[in-house]
Write a protein that holds these residues in place. Structure first.
Motif, PDB file in Angstrom:
ATOM      1  N   MET A   1       0.890  -1.176   0.083  1.00  0.00           N
ATOM      2  CA  MET A   1       0.089   0.119  -0.076  1.00  0.00           C
ATOM      3  C   MET A   1       0.941   1.305   0.149  1.00  0.00           C
ATOM      4  O   MET A   1       1.944   1.204   0.394  1.00  0.00           O
ATOM      5  CB  MET A   1      -0.975  -0.119   1.254  1.00  0.00           C
ATOM      6  N   ALA A   2       0.215   2.301  -0.704  1.00  0.00           N
ATOM      7  CA  ALA A   2       1.011   3.489  -0.661  1.00  0.00           C
ATOM      8  C   ALA A   2       0.939   4.295   0.691  1.00  0.00           C
ATOM      9  O   ALA A   2      -0.170   4.177   1.396  1.00  0.00           O
ATOM     10  CB  ALA A   2       0.569   4.440  -1.714  1.00  0.00           C
ATOM     11  N   PHE A   3       2.047   5.087   1.025  1.00  0.00           N
ATOM     12  CA  PHE A   3       1.843   5.929   2.249  1.00  0.00           C
ATOM     13  C   PHE A   3       1.816   7.483   1.738  1.00  0.00           C
ATOM     14  O   PHE A   3       2.196   7.723   0.686  1.00  0.00           O
ATOM     15  CB  PHE A   3       3.151   5.726   2.805  1.00  0.00           C
ATOM     16  N   ASN A   4       0.991   8.158   2.628  1.00  0.00           N
ATOM     17  CA  ASN A   4       0.887   9.610   2.548  1.00  0.00           C
ATOM     18  C   ASN A   4       1.981  10.407   3.297  1.00  0.00           C
ATOM     19  O   ASN A   4       2.368  10.044   4.121  1.00  0.00           O
ATOM     20  CB  ASN A   4      -0.504  10.123   2.936  1.00  0.00           C
ATOM     21  N   VAL A   5       2.512  11.297   2.424  1.00  0.00           N
ATOM     22  CA  VAL A   5       3.552  12.313   3.192  1.00  0.00           C
ATOM     23  C   VAL A   5       3.063  13.833   2.936  1.00  0.00           C
ATOM     24  O   VAL A   5       2.639  14.022   1.816  1.00  0.00           O
ATOM     25  CB  VAL A   5       4.913  12.359   2.358  1.00  0.00           C
ATOM     26  N   THR A   6       3.049  14.266   4.168  1.00  0.00           N
ATOM     27  CA  THR A   6       2.816  15.738   4.213  1.00  0.00           C
ATOM     28  C   THR A   6       3.704  16.762   4.523  1.00  0.00           C
ATOM     29  O   THR A   6       4.567  16.380   5.218  1.00  0.00           O
ATOM     30  CB  THR A   6       1.845  15.889   5.217  1.00  0.00           C
ATOM     31  N   ILE A   7       3.881  17.728   3.740  1.00  0.00           N
ATOM     32  CA  ILE A   7       5.057  18.854   4.047  1.00  0.00           C
ATOM     33  C   ILE A   7       4.522  19.785   4.973  1.00  0.00           C
ATOM     34  O   ILE A   7       3.621  20.634   4.704  1.00  0.00           O
ATOM     35  CB  ILE A   7       5.535  19.624   2.646  1.00  0.00           C
ATOM     36  N   ARG A   8       5.220  19.908   6.117  1.00  0.00           N
ATOM     37  CA  ARG A   8       4.642  20.759   7.311  1.00  0.00           C
ATOM     38  C   ARG A   8       4.404  22.234   6.887  1.00  0.00           C
ATOM     39  O   ARG A   8       3.336  22.823   6.904  1.00  0.00           O
ATOM     40  CB  ARG A   8       5.533  20.679   8.433  1.00  0.00           C
ATOM     41  N   GLN A   9       5.189  22.719   6.111  1.00  0.00           N
ATOM     42  CA  GLN A   9       5.024  24.082   5.970  1.00  0.00           C
ATOM     43  C   GLN A   9       4.050  24.650   4.843  1.00  0.00           C
ATOM     44  O   GLN A   9       3.267  25.357   4.977  1.00  0.00           O
ATOM     45  CB  GLN A   9       6.427  24.887   5.403  1.00  0.00           C
ATOM     46  N   SER A  10       3.949  23.731   3.689  1.00  0.00           N
ATOM     47  CA  SER A  10       3.109  24.217   2.790  1.00  0.00           C
ATOM     48  C   SER A  10       1.760  23.242   2.842  1.00  0.00           C
ATOM     49  O   SER A  10       0.866  23.757   2.316  1.00  0.00           O
ATOM     50  CB  SER A  10       3.595  23.846   1.272  1.00  0.00           C
TER      51      SER A  10
ATOM     52  N   LYS B   1       1.313  20.715   1.292  1.00  0.00           N
ATOM     53  CA  LYS B   1       1.210  19.853   0.322  1.00  0.00           C
ATOM     54  C   LYS B   1       1.290  18.421   0.659  1.00  0.00           C
ATOM     55  O   LYS B   1       2.178  17.900   1.555  1.00  0.00           O
ATOM     56  CB  LYS B   1       2.226  20.174  -0.834  1.00  0.00           C
ATOM     57  N   GLN B   2       0.531  17.457  -0.028  1.00  0.00           N
ATOM     58  CA  GLN B   2       0.719  15.911   0.296  1.00  0.00           C
ATOM     59  C   GLN B   2       1.046  15.409  -1.076  1.00  0.00           C
ATOM     60  O   GLN B   2       0.703  15.708  -2.250  1.00  0.00           O
ATOM     61  CB  GLN B   2      -0.597  15.315   0.472  1.00  0.00           C
ATOM     62  N   PHE B   3       1.568  14.263  -0.972  1.00  0.00           N
ATOM     63  CA  PHE B   3       1.974  13.052  -2.227  1.00  0.00           C
ATOM     64  C   PHE B   3       2.066  11.728  -1.543  1.00  0.00           C
ATOM     65  O   PHE B   3       2.206  11.418  -0.224  1.00  0.00           O
ATOM     66  CB  PHE B   3       3.190  13.654  -2.824  1.00  0.00           C
ATOM     67  N   GLN B   4       1.939  10.803  -2.699  1.00  0.00           N
ATOM     68  CA  GLN B   4       1.840   9.303  -2.039  1.00  0.00           C
ATOM     69  C   GLN B   4       3.246   8.844  -2.634  1.00  0.00           C
ATOM     70  O   GLN B   4       3.844   9.161  -3.904  1.00  0.00           O
ATOM     71  CB  GLN B   4       0.719   8.737  -2.763  1.00  0.00           C
ATOM     72  N   VAL B   5       3.575   7.742  -1.738  1.00  0.00           N
ATOM     73  CA  VAL B   5       4.862   7.051  -2.029  1.00  0.00           C
ATOM     74  C   VAL B   5       4.562   5.833  -1.852  1.00  0.00           C
ATOM     75  O   VAL B   5       4.084   5.036  -1.208  1.00  0.00           O
ATOM     76  CB  VAL B   5       6.085   7.411  -0.703  1.00  0.00           C
ATOM     77  N   GLU B   6       5.070   5.029  -3.090  1.00  0.00           N
ATOM     78  CA  GLU B   6       4.719   3.431  -3.252  1.00  0.00           C
ATOM     79  C   GLU B   6       5.722   2.708  -2.440  1.00  0.00           C
ATOM     80  O   GLU B   6       6.830   3.293  -1.942  1.00  0.00           O
ATOM     81  CB  GLU B   6       4.989   3.220  -4.459  1.00  0.00           C
TER      82      GLU B   6
ATOM     83  N   GLN C   1       5.504  13.558  -8.916  1.00  0.00           N
ATOM     84  CA  GLN C   1       4.308  14.045  -8.586  1.00  0.00           C
ATOM     85  C   GLN C   1       4.226  15.577  -8.475  1.00  0.00           C
ATOM     86  O   GLN C   1       3.580  16.666  -8.117  1.00  0.00           O
ATOM     87  CB  GLN C   1       3.603  13.901  -7.231  1.00  0.00           C
ATOM     88  N   GLY C   2       5.554  16.210  -9.156  1.00  0.00           N
ATOM     89  CA  GLY C   2       5.647  17.698  -9.497  1.00  0.00           C
ATOM     90  C   GLY C   2       5.930  18.579  -8.182  1.00  0.00           C
ATOM     91  O   GLY C   2       5.757  19.676  -7.964  1.00  0.00           O
ATOM     92  N   ILE C   3       6.293  17.822  -6.958  1.00  0.00           N
ATOM     93  CA  ILE C   3       6.700  18.557  -5.823  1.00  0.00           C
ATOM     94  C   ILE C   3       8.130  18.841  -5.865  1.00  0.00           C
ATOM     95  O   ILE C   3       8.800  17.879  -5.968  1.00  0.00           O
ATOM     96  CB  ILE C   3       6.421  17.595  -4.773  1.00  0.00           C
ATOM     97  N   GLY C   4       8.478  20.082  -5.580  1.00  0.00           N
ATOM     98  CA  GLY C   4       9.930  20.500  -5.779  1.00  0.00           C
ATOM     99  C   GLY C   4      10.766  20.484  -4.423  1.00  0.00           C
ATOM    100  O   GLY C   4      10.696  21.425  -3.676  1.00  0.00           O
TER     101      GLY C   4
END
Length: 343
Positions: free
Chosen positions: A1-10, A12-17, A29-32
């Motif tokens: 299953m994929a895990f969710n990652v959240t960036i504290r400051q912005s 923004k969320q993205f998934q990691v396989e 996923q276009g997150i710099g």
């Protein structure tokens, strides 16, 4: 299953396989997120895991120390999540706007600039235009699947071939080939643009450009881009090398100092030979900056070259000479040798 990652400051969320590095997933996923070598050698992608668990894959101890690990820090290029994560890491705007491409190229010219430095010029296909930011790099994709990274020394507006500065690493499979067997019209493949080392144009701070050896390559692109954009910010280039011959484009840098308003050039040699008849600055290049500018609180620094130079500059500038941590931008020129003894 994929895990969710959240960036504290912005937020923004993205998934990691599963088994996917955090950095790889973010870029996909276009997150710099910041990065340099992508193999655990340079430390550019370092950040803090605020909640959740990661598995840290082998990496250089200089890129992430045991003390930093105990404080919850991780190298996101080689950290895979074991749960959902919340992370604190500096985001980079603008990188996601550039399309990363895999392209063929033809060797247009090989110009020897020093005993151990060549300028390689790459001709792209006629119908291709490579968009990139001044300071970014490309990766050659070799026949065995291995990759070699080199900064682009030409600015993005340049219409001619893409220029690279390559130092010979004796015993290095790729540079041995470049210096002994490569010839004009040879075909190579590369992927670009890569990296988060580029000129931040949204600042009005004076710029310190710090280069050692062929770390001059992306600095050259940044300077020529700044001139093209008519940026008025003062720029000072400190270029360090062992001997005079190692400052392989000395005349170009001296010409810039004459032609570019608010531009200064300070060459620094660590081991000048008597035959150099050197009357300029000597010692470690980052110490020359400190001697001239003991208070760096109002500056922005771009450092590129040997990892030891970059690490020393970042430590001394930020800890002892008041440079804000988020005003230090760096690209360490790591090699396979930097990961010879991973932890």
């Amino acid at each position: 299953m994929a895990f969710n990652v959240t960036i504290r400051q912005s937020g923004k969320q993205f998934q990691v396989e599963p088994d996917e590095p955090v950095l790889t997933a973010a870029l996909r996923q276009g997150i710099g997120l910041p990065y340099g070598c992508k193999n655990g050698a340079c430390g550019s992608c370092k950040g803090t895991v605020l909640s959740g668990q990661v598995e840290q894959r082998p990496h250089s101890s200089s890129a992430l120390s045991n003390d930093e690990k105990t404080r919850g820090m991780a190298l996101f290029c080689c950290a895979t999540p074991g749960s959902d994560l919340e992370i604190d890491v500096r985001e980079i705007a603008g990188v996601g706007d550039m399309q990363v491409k895999k392209l063929p190229c033809r060797i247009n010219a090989i110009e020897r600039k020093a005993d151990d430095v060549v300028v390689l010029k790459l001709q792209l296909p006629a119908n291709e235009r490579l968009q990139y930011l001044a300071g970014q790099y490309l990766e050659f994709i070799l026949k065995d699947g291995k990759r070699r990274s080199y900064s682009m020394a030409t600015p993005p507006h340049s219409e001619g071939p893409v220029e690279l500065h390559i130092r010979h690493m004796p015993g290095g499979a790729f540079t041995d080939h470049v210096f002994s067997a490569m010839k004009e019209r040879d075909i190579l493949r590369f992927e670009a643009p890569l990296g988060t080392f580029f000129l931040r144009e949204d600042s009005d701070r004076p710029i310190i450009l710090l280069a050692s050896g062929t770390g001059f390559a992306p600095i050259k692109a940044i300077i020529e881009h700044a001139v093209f954009k008519n940026l008025q910010r003062p720029m000072t280039l400190y270029w360090g090398a062992r001997r005079k011959k190692d400052i392989y484009m000395l005349e170009l840098a001296e010409q810039w100092a004459k032609d570019i308003p608010n531009f200064s050039f300070v060459p620094v040699l660590s081991e000048p030979d008597p035959s150099d008849a050197w009357t300029g600055r000597t010692g470690f290049v980052h110490r020359a900056v400190i001697k001239d500018l003991p208070d760096l609180s109002g500056y922005q620094v771009y450092a590129c070259g040997a990892p030891v130079m970059v690490e020393s500059a970042q430590r001394d500038f930020t800890q002892h000479h008041r440079l804000p941590e988020d005003e230090f931008y760096a690209d360490s020129f790591t090699s396979a040798a930097d990961l010879a003894h991973p932890v």
